[in-house]
Design a protein around this motif. Structure first.
Motif, PDB file in Angstrom:
ATOM      1  N   GLY A 180      15.665  85.818  76.116  1.00  0.00           N
ATOM      2  CA  GLY A 180      15.070  84.750  76.908  1.00  0.00           C
ATOM      3  C   GLY A 180      14.240  83.815  76.038  1.00  0.00           C
ATOM      4  N   ARG A 181      14.307  84.009  74.726  1.00  0.00           N
ATOM      5  CA  ARG A 181      13.525  83.239  73.751  1.00  0.00           C
ATOM      6  C   ARG A 181      13.806  81.746  73.897  1.00  0.00           C
ATOM      7  NH1 ARG A 181      11.722  83.984  68.136  1.00  0.00           N
ATOM      8  NH2 ARG A 181      10.503  85.721  68.834  1.00  0.00           N
ATOM      9  N   ASP A 182      12.763  80.929  73.658  1.00  0.00           N
ATOM     10  CA  ASP A 182      12.914  79.483  73.718  1.00  0.00           C
ATOM     11  C   ASP A 182      13.854  78.998  72.629  1.00  0.00           C
ATOM     12  OD1 ASP A 182      11.183  79.229  75.851  1.00  0.00           O
ATOM     13  OD2 ASP A 182       9.437  78.904  74.580  1.00  0.00           O
ATOM     14  N   VAL A 183      14.577  77.939  72.941  1.00  0.00           N
ATOM     15  CA  VAL A 183      15.449  77.315  71.953  1.00  0.00           C
ATOM     16  C   VAL A 183      14.812  76.006  71.518  1.00  0.00           C
ATOM     17  CG1 VAL A 183      17.525  78.400  72.857  1.00  0.00           C
ATOM     18  CG2 VAL A 183      16.843  76.172  73.715  1.00  0.00           C
ATOM     19  N   SER A 184      15.082  75.624  70.274  1.00  0.00           N
ATOM     20  CA  SER A 184      14.457  74.419  69.770  1.00  0.00           C
ATOM     21  C   SER A 184      15.323  73.184  69.967  1.00  0.00           C
ATOM     22  CB  SER A 184      14.068  74.575  68.293  1.00  0.00           C
ATOM     23  OG  SER A 184      15.197  74.890  67.520  1.00  0.00           O
ATOM     24  N   VAL A 235      22.763  76.469  70.097  1.00  0.00           N
ATOM     25  CA  VAL A 235      21.348  76.117  70.038  1.00  0.00           C
ATOM     26  C   VAL A 235      20.674  76.901  68.921  1.00  0.00           C
ATOM     27  CG1 VAL A 235      21.145  75.490  72.475  1.00  0.00           C
ATOM     28  CG2 VAL A 235      20.773  77.867  71.781  1.00  0.00           C
ATOM     29  N   ALA A 236      19.622  76.301  68.362  1.00  0.00           N
ATOM     30  CA  ALA A 236      18.791  76.996  67.382  1.00  0.00           C
ATOM     31  C   ALA A 236      17.735  77.780  68.142  1.00  0.00           C
ATOM     32  CB  ALA A 236      18.136  75.985  66.448  1.00  0.00           C
ATOM     33  N   LEU A 237      17.394  78.945  67.640  1.00  0.00           N
ATOM     34  CA  LEU A 237      16.332  79.754  68.239  1.00  0.00           C
ATOM     35  C   LEU A 237      15.052  79.507  67.445  1.00  0.00           C
ATOM     36  CD1 LEU A 237      18.548  82.873  68.674  1.00  0.00           C
ATOM     37  CD2 LEU A 237      17.449  81.652  70.527  1.00  0.00           C
ATOM     38  N   GLU A 238      13.959  79.230  68.146  1.00  0.00           N
ATOM     39  CA  GLU A 238      12.690  78.926  67.480  1.00  0.00           C
ATOM     40  C   GLU A 238      12.304  80.035  66.516  1.00  0.00           C
ATOM     41  OE1 GLU A 238       9.504  77.726  70.045  1.00  0.00           O
ATOM     42  OE2 GLU A 238      10.741  76.218  71.025  1.00  0.00           O
ATOM     43  N   GLY A 239      11.976  79.619  65.280  1.00  0.00           N
ATOM     44  CA  GLY A 239      11.546  80.558  64.272  1.00  0.00           C
ATOM     45  C   GLY A 239      12.663  81.118  63.404  1.00  0.00           C
ATOM     46  N   TYR A 240      13.908  80.689  63.633  1.00  0.00           N
ATOM     47  CA  TYR A 240      15.049  81.206  62.880  1.00  0.00           C
ATOM     48  C   TYR A 240      15.902  80.055  62.357  1.00  0.00           C
ATOM     49  CZ  TYR A 240      13.728  85.567  65.016  1.00  0.00           C
ATOM     50  OH  TYR A 240      13.023  86.661  65.423  1.00  0.00           O
ATOM     51  N   GLU A 241      16.406  80.221  61.153  1.00  0.00           N
ATOM     52  CA  GLU A 241      17.299  79.235  60.554  1.00  0.00           C
ATOM     53  C   GLU A 241      18.688  79.365  61.176  1.00  0.00           C
ATOM     54  OE1 GLU A 241      16.717  76.786  58.339  1.00  0.00           O
ATOM     55  OE2 GLU A 241      14.601  77.315  58.574  1.00  0.00           O
ATOM     56  N   PRO A 242      19.304  78.240  61.579  1.00  0.00           N
ATOM     57  CA  PRO A 242      20.655  78.300  62.149  1.00  0.00           C
ATOM     58  C   PRO A 242      21.699  78.892  61.190  1.00  0.00           C
ATOM     59  CG  PRO A 242      19.648  76.200  62.656  1.00  0.00           C
ATOM     60  CD  PRO A 242      18.725  76.900  61.683  1.00  0.00           C
ATOM     61  N   ALA A 243      21.446  78.894  59.898  1.00  0.00           N
ATOM     62  CA  ALA A 243      22.380  79.509  58.960  1.00  0.00           C
ATOM     63  C   ALA A 243      22.408  81.030  59.112  1.00  0.00           C
ATOM     64  CB  ALA A 243      22.007  79.145  57.525  1.00  0.00           C
ATOM     65  N   GLU A 244      21.373  81.599  59.772  1.00  0.00           N
ATOM     66  CA  GLU A 244      21.307  83.047  59.973  1.00  0.00           C
ATOM     67  C   GLU A 244      21.436  83.464  61.430  1.00  0.00           C
ATOM     68  OE1 GLU A 244      17.759  84.498  58.119  1.00  0.00           O
ATOM     69  OE2 GLU A 244      18.685  84.462  56.141  1.00  0.00           O
ATOM     70  N   VAL A 245      20.853  82.679  62.354  1.00  0.00           N
ATOM     71  CA  VAL A 245      20.850  83.036  63.777  1.00  0.00           C
ATOM     72  C   VAL A 245      21.076  81.780  64.605  1.00  0.00           C
ATOM     73  CG1 VAL A 245      19.529  84.057  65.680  1.00  0.00           C
ATOM     74  CG2 VAL A 245      19.156  84.868  63.341  1.00  0.00           C
ATOM     75  N   ILE A 246      22.032  81.850  65.531  1.00  0.00           N
ATOM     76  CA  ILE A 246      22.261  80.772  66.484  1.00  0.00           C
ATOM     77  C   ILE A 246      22.405  81.394  67.866  1.00  0.00           C
ATOM     78  CG2 ILE A 246      23.297  79.107  64.889  1.00  0.00           C
ATOM     79  CD1 ILE A 246      26.040  80.062  65.860  1.00  0.00           C
ATOM     80  N   GLY A 247      22.475  80.543  68.885  1.00  0.00           N
ATOM     81  CA  GLY A 247      22.626  81.052  70.234  1.00  0.00           C
ATOM     82  C   GLY A 247      23.516  80.172  71.090  1.00  0.00           C
ATOM     83  N   VAL A 248      23.970  80.755  72.189  1.00  0.00           N
ATOM     84  CA  VAL A 248      24.725  80.038  73.211  1.00  0.00           C
ATOM     85  C   VAL A 248      23.970  80.232  74.512  1.00  0.00           C
ATOM     86  CG1 VAL A 248      26.890  79.894  74.497  1.00  0.00           C
ATOM     87  CG2 VAL A 248      26.927  80.410  72.044  1.00  0.00           C
TER      88      VAL A 248
END
Length: 132
Positions: free
Chosen positions: A54-58, A91-104
């Motif tokens: 449920g983490r916020d996305v940037s 989407v990018a997850l706040e606090g994480y680089e998209p090269a390592e973690v992304i989301g849908v």
């Protein structure tokens, strides 16, 4: 007397009972559909799907290509990227680089987490714990 459709349904139900889906696949043990890991490709990086948060996305970062699954027949290839894969917004997850973690992001606001295959297991586990 059974109809052909009823016979086919009964046969399929029996086959599914005899051959249940495996509990894990691949080196990362991501979520599976039968014998296939849930994979995403974005900017030449392959990610493995691992649950939701449920983490916020940037912000939206682009479109990712979804893998397909071929786990049936004599020569199954497992998870693969077709020539024309389905695309989804990422989407990018706040606090994480998209090269390592992304989301849908789903309609209900939850986000499916995808971690790059290149992330070491211990780092991946820490990320998933933080996002869980």
């Amino acid at each position: 007397m059974r109809t052909d459709a009823a016979l086919l349904t009964a046969s399929l139900a029996g086959a599914l009972t005899l051959f249940p889906a495996c509990a894990g696949a691949g080196s990362g043990g991501g979520e599976v559909s039968a014998d296939c890991a849930q994979l995403m490709r974005f900017e030449d990086v392959v990610y493995v799907g691992f649950g939701t948060t449920g983490r916020d996305v940037s912000e939206e970062v682009g479109e990712g290509a979804l893998s397909d699954c071929d786990d049936m027949g004599q020569d199954p290839q497992g998870a693969f990227f077709p020539t024309e894969p389905d695309k989804v917004p990422l989407v990018a997850l706040e606090g994480y680089e998209p090269a390592e973690v992304i989301g849908v992001r789903a309609d209900d606001g939850t986000v499916t987490i995808y971690v790059a295959e290149s992330v070491p297991d211990e780092d991946r586990d820490a990320i998933l714990e933080e996002l869980g």
